[in-house]
Design an enzyme around this catalytic site. Structure first.
Site, PDB file in Angstrom:
ATOM      1  N   LYS A 113       9.557  16.293   6.573  1.00 53.23           N
ATOM      2  CA  LYS A 113      10.692  16.976   7.195  1.00 53.23           C
ATOM      3  C   LYS A 113      11.609  17.559   6.116  1.00 53.23           C
ATOM      4  O   LYS A 113      11.760  16.978   5.041  1.00 53.23           O
ATOM      5  CB  LYS A 113      11.367  15.916   8.082  1.00 53.23           C
ATOM      6  CG  LYS A 113      12.798  16.012   8.313  1.00 53.23           C
ATOM      7  CD  LYS A 113      13.275  14.856   9.161  1.00 53.23           C
ATOM      8  CE  LYS A 113      14.114  13.938   8.280  1.00 53.23           C
ATOM      9  NZ  LYS A 113      15.102  13.162   8.986  1.00 53.23           N
ATOM     10  N   LYS A 137      14.125   4.643   5.135  1.00 56.41           N
ATOM     11  CA  LYS A 137      15.244   4.694   4.199  1.00 56.41           C
ATOM     12  C   LYS A 137      15.357   3.429   3.362  1.00 56.41           C
ATOM     13  O   LYS A 137      15.794   3.477   2.217  1.00 56.41           O
ATOM     14  CB  LYS A 137      16.566   4.928   4.952  1.00 56.41           C
ATOM     15  CG  LYS A 137      16.708   6.346   5.483  1.00 56.41           C
ATOM     16  CD  LYS A 137      18.152   6.659   5.857  1.00 56.41           C
ATOM     17  CE  LYS A 137      18.282   8.087   6.354  1.00 56.41           C
ATOM     18  NZ  LYS A 137      19.636   8.410   6.820  1.00 56.41           N
ATOM     19  N   LYS A 145      17.955  16.462   3.272  1.00 51.53           N
ATOM     20  CA  LYS A 145      18.949  16.515   2.201  1.00 51.53           C
ATOM     21  C   LYS A 145      18.523  15.655   1.021  1.00 51.53           C
ATOM     22  O   LYS A 145      18.945  15.886  -0.100  1.00 51.53           O
ATOM     23  CB  LYS A 145      20.293  15.982   2.710  1.00 51.53           C
ATOM     24  CG  LYS A 145      20.955  16.818   3.783  1.00 51.53           C
ATOM     25  CD  LYS A 145      22.172  16.047   4.321  1.00 51.53           C
ATOM     26  CE  LYS A 145      22.792  16.714   5.509  1.00 51.53           C
ATOM     27  NZ  LYS A 145      23.594  15.767   6.289  1.00 51.53           N
TER      28      LYS A 145
HETATM   29  P1  AMP Z   1      21.762  14.470   9.281  1.00 51.70           P
HETATM   30  O1  AMP Z   1      21.801  15.452   8.181  1.00 51.70           O
HETATM   31  O2  AMP Z   1      20.698  13.434   9.095  1.00 51.70           O
HETATM   32  O3  AMP Z   1      23.099  13.883   9.593  1.00 51.70           O
HETATM   33  O4  AMP Z   1      21.306  15.265  10.588  1.00 51.70           O
HETATM   34  C1  AMP Z   1      22.208  16.044  11.363  1.00 51.70           C
HETATM   35  C2  AMP Z   1      21.469  16.726  12.500  1.00 51.70           C
HETATM   36  O5  AMP Z   1      20.494  17.630  11.998  1.00 51.70           O
HETATM   37  C3  AMP Z   1      20.721  15.765  13.430  1.00 51.70           C
HETATM   38  O6  AMP Z   1      20.860  16.218  14.763  1.00 51.70           O
HETATM   39  C4  AMP Z   1      19.303  15.884  12.970  1.00 51.70           C
HETATM   40  O7  AMP Z   1      18.375  15.608  14.004  1.00 51.70           O
HETATM   41  C5  AMP Z   1      19.221  17.341  12.574  1.00 51.70           C
HETATM   42  N1  AMP Z   1      18.180  17.551  11.537  1.00 51.70           N
HETATM   43  C6  AMP Z   1      18.159  17.013  10.293  1.00 51.70           C
HETATM   44  N2  AMP Z   1      17.063  17.413   9.615  1.00 51.70           N
HETATM   45  C7  AMP Z   1      16.374  18.230  10.458  1.00 51.70           C
HETATM   46  C8  AMP Z   1      15.149  18.974  10.344  1.00 51.70           C
HETATM   47  N3  AMP Z   1      14.423  18.957   9.221  1.00 51.70           N
HETATM   48  N4  AMP Z   1      14.761  19.706  11.410  1.00 51.70           N
HETATM   49  C9  AMP Z   1      15.497  19.730  12.566  1.00 51.70           C
HETATM   50  N5  AMP Z   1      16.651  19.061  12.726  1.00 51.70           N
HETATM   51  C10 AMP Z   1      17.097  18.320  11.690  1.00 51.70           C
END
Ligand code: AMP
Ligand code: TRP
Length: 332
Positions: free
Chosen positions: A194, A111, A197
């Site tokens: 991956k 990041k 967002k």
């Molecule tokens: P975040 O959007 O970074 O706050 O992620 C929220 C949750 O979604 C966390 O538990 C991440 O590990 C999960 N997560 C985010 N992106 C992915 C992805 N591409 N595949 C699986 N889990 C994800």
């Protein structure tokens, strides 16, 4: 006692990775655990945010939790900034965390990018705040996607270091729960990245709010290779995009990847994608409809968050008082 804590950042819209890697598992786990689900707005500040957008995203993520099936009557749902104990404990834990541990965090390196000197201190300290989120509730289990594994190991290390330093076992060591077929959903445009967002292409992800036509378009445009679907899971190893679509289908259908291949082996991806669109629309459309309904009454969302914050504060302040006593910090 077993207690779950998990959270998501209110940055942009939630996508299929958030749903399959985390949110869907939370819904299943709320029956077995006392559950606390947070919208981690303070974590969102580690990258620049527009105030109005941040506020609206906080409510939208709340709506997504509830629309996906989290029951606000049984679980605590709240936003991180509403419970001051998170920030207080983060400071205390940061004084018990060697910088060398933080230097190993791969997400900071990704990041912060090339200009590491310009990255905010908060981005660097982010995993310490995450440890505080979990430990301030003495949570025992943390359901997350694969990408959070390293942060959770750090939370365990910090908890262990604190316990050793003060000669007690105050903090339970939180167990990661990385569950299901789709613990790491990949970009629809590039099977080596991956689903995220922050990807600049919206075609890389399926958002929870996408309508049926958008889902169909994104799946149809998703990258694949010219080979038909294989018979065995091992044959997917060198075909990341094919593997990803099979994984997404299996997770949505609630079957194994091998069962999915049993059903579609020998077919072309064009045919398989039609089935994937139907399944994704069937599973996601009710969520986005319910999200829209909830978002039409922001007052009700705010009421749920306030109620959750009250319940969360009660647990967190009691634990923080114990922590201050252990450390020798005078409190009123
Ligand atoms: P975040 O959007 O970074 O706050 O992620 C929220 C949750 O979604 C966390 O538990 C991440 O590990 C999960 N997560 C985010 N992106 C992915 C992805 N591409 N595949 C699986 N889990 C994800
Ligand atoms: N860092 C997590 C993410 O980006 C979000 C998060 C913050 C979290 N605090 C947490 C997840 C505590 C689990 C537990 O996905």
């Amino acid at each position: 006692m077993n207690r779950i804590f998990s959270g998501m950042q209110p940055t942009r819209q939630l996508h299929l990775g958030n749903y399959l890697g985390a949110l869907r598992n939370w819904v299943a786990l709320q029956d077995q655990f006392e559950s606390i689900f947070c919208i981690v707005d303070l974590h969102a500040l580690t990258l620049p945010q527009d105030p109005a957008v941040l506020l609206s995203n906080t409510r939208e993520v709340t709506a997504a939790y509830i629309a996906a099936g989290i029951d606000p009557d049984r679980c605590i749902i709240f936003n991180q900034a509403a419970v001051a104990a998170h920030s207080e404990l983060a400071w205390i834990l940061s004084c018990h965390t060697p910088m060398g541990w933080l230097n190993r965090m791969t997400q900071f390196k990704e990041k912060a990018g090339k200009h590491r000197e310009n990255a905010a201190l908060g981005l660097y300290a982010y995993p310490v705040l995450m440890a505080a989120d979990i430990l301030v509730y003495k949570a025992t289990h943390v359901p997350v996607g694969e990408d959070q594994k390293q942060h959770l190991e750090l939370a365990r290390d910090i908890a262990g270091a604190f316990n050793r330093h003060y000669g007690n076992d105050f903090f339970p060591l939180p167990e990661p729960q990385i569950l299901g077929e789709a613990t790491r959903v990949m970009s629809l445009r590039d099977g080596s990245k991956k689903m995220s967002k922050s990807d600049e292409s919206d075609y890389s992800r399926i958002n929870l709010t996408d309508d049926a036509d958008t889902i169909a378009l994104k799946v149809r445009k998703a990258k694949t290779d010219p080979e038909p679907l294989p018979e065995a899971v091992e044959e997917l190893e060198k075909r990341p995009e094919a593997d990803n679509l099979v994984t997404i289908y299996s997770a949505l259908a609630g079957t194994s990847r091998q069962d999915t291949l049993g059903q579609f082996a020998g077919q072309q991806f064009s045919a398989f994608k039609g089935n994937l669109v139907d399944l994704a629309v069937a599973k996601l459309a009710p969520i986005s409809t319910e999200m829209n309904r909830l978002m039409s009454d922001v007052g009700e969302i705010d009421r749920i968050l306030r109620h959750g914050a009250d319940k969360a504060s009660a647990i967190a302040s009691a634990n923080l008082s114990d922590i201050k006593d252990i450390i020798g910090l005078l409190r009123p």
